[in-house]
Design an enzyme around this catalytic site. Sequence first.
Site, PDB file in Angstrom:
ATOM      1  N   CYS A  49      32.803  48.474  15.907  1.00  0.00           N
ATOM      2  CA  CYS A  49      34.162  47.475  15.600  1.00  0.00           C
ATOM      3  C   CYS A  49      33.951  46.258  16.243  1.00  0.00           C
ATOM      4  O   CYS A  49      34.328  45.187  15.624  1.00  0.00           O
ATOM      5  CB  CYS A  49      35.550  48.090  16.080  1.00  0.00           C
ATOM      6  SG  CYS A  49      35.779  49.859  15.548  1.00  0.00           S
TER       7      CYS A  49
HETATM    8  C1  BEZ Z   1      32.948  52.122  16.950  1.00  0.00           C
HETATM    9  O1  BEZ Z   1      33.275  51.095  16.520  1.00  0.00           O
HETATM   10  O2  BEZ Z   1      31.457  52.017  17.488  1.00  0.00           O
HETATM   11  C2  BEZ Z   1      33.199  53.583  16.614  1.00  0.00           C
HETATM   12  C3  BEZ Z   1      34.631  53.722  16.718  1.00  0.00           C
HETATM   13  C4  BEZ Z   1      35.038  55.073  16.641  1.00  0.00           C
HETATM   14  C5  BEZ Z   1      34.213  56.095  16.373  1.00  0.00           C
HETATM   15  C6  BEZ Z   1      32.775  55.798  16.314  1.00  0.00           C
HETATM   16  C7  BEZ Z   1      32.349  54.519  16.608  1.00  0.00           C
END
Ligand code: BEZ
Length: 214
Positions: A46
């Site tokens: 994210c």
């Molecule tokens: C991420 O943004 O890295 C992420 C968020 C939730 C679950 C897995 C990865």
Amino acid sequence: MSDLRLGEKAPNFDAETSEGKINFYDYLGDSWGILFSHPADYTPVCTTELGTVANYKAEFDKRDVKVMALSVDGLKSHEGWIKDINETQNTRVNFPIIADEDRKVSDLYGMIHPKADDTLTVRSVFVIAPDKSIKMTLTYPASTGRNFDELLRVIDSLQLTAYNKVATPANWKNGEDVVISPSVSNEEADKMFPKGYKVVKPYLRTTAQPELKK
Ligand code: BEZ
């Protein structure tokens, strides 16, 4: 769970965001819009996604697209995380992030897919036209960051095909040849595409890309 489909009206809402309380339709005005959700603040994928969107501001502005992000984390969390995004992605977050703690907007747009995760939003994207109709949706899993170049490519295609009787073929990019809509007769095509077109099959006619309007 909401099941918004292409052509339906994007629901309006009021929301608390990292840039204050915002009414979605007021924010969009007469522009195109992108509403996209991410699973959680302070997560690696994210962080790269929101940094990429911030770094693409000139590309969105060029296409008259207003962007809004969403997660179910609160305002305090967003504020701290924005500092991290700015620092690590070499940018300044320049769009509002909805703090959807009560899941009002997530539920309205069906961004929580309980069999994937019953509390966090998946990676949803809604592209919204100036008339507020939904033109594109996509859903990615939490583990896969989105390709924002593809999103710009789709917006180019949507803006081109909204104003011209053409469609864009596989892997098309802005500037490449397009196909003439099947609803256009050859007689109409002669007038519409004065530079000419190629008839590969009666149903497959290609022509140079018309000018991109918004
Ligand atoms: C991420 O943004 O890295 C992420 C968020 C939730 C679950 C897995 C990865």
